[in-house]
Scaffold this motif. Structure first.
Motif, short mmCIF file in Angstrom:
data_model
loop_
_atom_site.label_atom_id
_atom_site.label_comp_id
_atom_site.label_asym_id
_atom_site.label_seq_id
_atom_site.Cartn_x
_atom_site.Cartn_y
_atom_site.Cartn_z
N GLY A 3 -21.51 118.45 47.31
CA GLY A 3 -22.45 118.09 46.26
C GLY A 3 -22.51 119.11 45.14
N VAL A 4 -21.63 120.11 45.20
CA VAL A 4 -21.59 121.15 44.17
C VAL A 4 -20.20 121.13 43.54
CG1 VAL A 4 -21.74 123.63 43.73
CG2 VAL A 4 -23.23 122.57 45.44
N TRP A 5 -20.17 120.99 42.20
CA TRP A 5 -18.88 120.97 41.51
C TRP A 5 -18.34 122.40 41.43
CZ3 TRP A 5 -15.41 117.48 40.34
CH2 TRP A 5 -14.38 117.81 39.47
N THR A 6 -17.12 122.59 41.90
CA THR A 6 -16.48 123.90 41.87
C THR A 6 -15.73 124.04 40.56
OG1 THR A 6 -16.19 123.78 44.26
CG2 THR A 6 -14.89 125.42 43.08
N ALA A 7 -16.32 124.77 39.63
CA ALA A 7 -15.64 125.01 38.36
C ALA A 7 -14.44 125.91 38.62
CB ALA A 7 -16.59 125.65 37.37
N LEU A 8 -13.32 125.55 38.05
CA LEU A 8 -12.10 126.32 38.29
C LEU A 8 -11.41 126.62 36.97
CD1 LEU A 8 -10.62 127.43 40.73
CD2 LEU A 8 -9.31 125.34 40.83
N PRO A 9 -12.01 127.55 36.18
CA PRO A 9 -11.33 127.93 34.94
C PRO A 9 -10.08 128.74 35.25
CG PRO A 9 -13.25 129.30 35.28
CD PRO A 9 -13.25 128.26 36.37
N LEU A 10 -9.21 128.83 34.28
CA LEU A 10 -7.95 129.54 34.45
C LEU A 10 -8.18 131.01 34.83
CD1 LEU A 10 -4.99 128.83 34.24
CD2 LEU A 10 -5.04 129.50 31.85
N SER A 11 -9.24 131.61 34.32
CA SER A 11 -9.52 133.02 34.65
C SER A 11 -9.82 133.19 36.13
CB SER A 11 -10.70 133.53 33.82
OG SER A 11 -11.85 132.76 34.06
N LYS A 12 -10.50 132.23 36.74
CA LYS A 12 -10.81 132.31 38.18
C LYS A 12 -9.52 132.18 39.00
CE LYS A 12 -14.74 130.82 40.21
NZ LYS A 12 -15.73 129.83 40.69
N PRO B 215 -3.60 140.09 36.40
CA PRO B 215 -4.50 140.65 35.38
C PRO B 215 -4.76 139.67 34.25
CG PRO B 215 -2.30 141.57 35.15
CD PRO B 215 -2.28 140.72 36.40
N VAL B 216 -6.02 139.57 33.86
CA VAL B 216 -6.40 138.77 32.70
C VAL B 216 -6.28 139.67 31.48
CG1 VAL B 216 -8.28 137.48 31.61
CG2 VAL B 216 -7.94 137.34 34.08
N PRO B 217 -5.53 139.25 30.46
CA PRO B 217 -5.31 140.13 29.31
C PRO B 217 -6.61 140.52 28.61
CG PRO B 217 -3.94 138.15 29.16
CD PRO B 217 -4.85 137.98 30.31
N PHE B 218 -6.64 141.75 28.14
CA PHE B 218 -7.76 142.25 27.37
C PHE B 218 -7.21 143.01 26.17
CE2 PHE B 218 -10.74 145.63 26.24
CZ PHE B 218 -11.86 144.86 25.98
N THR B 219 -7.85 142.82 25.03
CA THR B 219 -7.43 143.50 23.81
C THR B 219 -8.65 143.99 23.04
OG1 THR B 219 -6.16 143.28 21.76
CG2 THR B 219 -7.30 141.33 22.53
N SER B 220 -8.45 144.99 22.22
CA SER B 220 -9.56 145.51 21.41
C SER B 220 -9.74 144.71 20.12
CB SER B 220 -9.33 146.99 21.09
OG SER B 220 -8.14 147.15 20.35
N TRP B 221 -8.81 143.84 19.80
CA TRP B 221 -8.94 142.98 18.62
C TRP B 221 -9.91 141.85 18.96
CZ3 TRP B 221 -3.42 142.00 16.30
CH2 TRP B 221 -2.83 143.23 16.01
#
Length: 97
Positions: A27-36, A44-50
């Protein structure tokens, strides 16, 4: 080869089907974004200072995994179909000679 294309295209909807199955059970929708998904596989999920580029990356990694997998599998199928057509064309031209 066409059967392989169909199986490849079913991966994205398969992720969505798993989410639906999980929702029907709990009864709970499991959100599955690409980051998860990246976190699950410890990629690693990319991170930038821009800031602008980081907003674009955040948007990309917030899309559903099922959609991202479907798009990637569709691109793979198109590339495989083009490769198969090129091979068949060259084979036909050789047999012609």
């Amino acid at each position: 080869m066409e059967q392989l294309y169909g199986w490849i295209l079913l991966i994205g909807p398969g992720v969505l089907a798993w989410q639906g199955y999980s929702w029907l059970r709990t009864g709970v929708w499991t959100a599955l974004p690409l980051s998860k998904t990246f976190q699950y596989f410890e990629w690693p999920v990319p991170f930038t200072s821009w800031l602008g580029l980081q907003k674009m990356l955040d948007w990309v990694f917030d899309i559903p995994t099922s959609f991202a997998v479907f798009v990637v599998s569709f691109v793979i199928v198109v590339l495989l179909a083009l490769l198969e057509a090129t091979i068949d064309k060259r084979r036909f031209e050789r047999e012609k000679l």
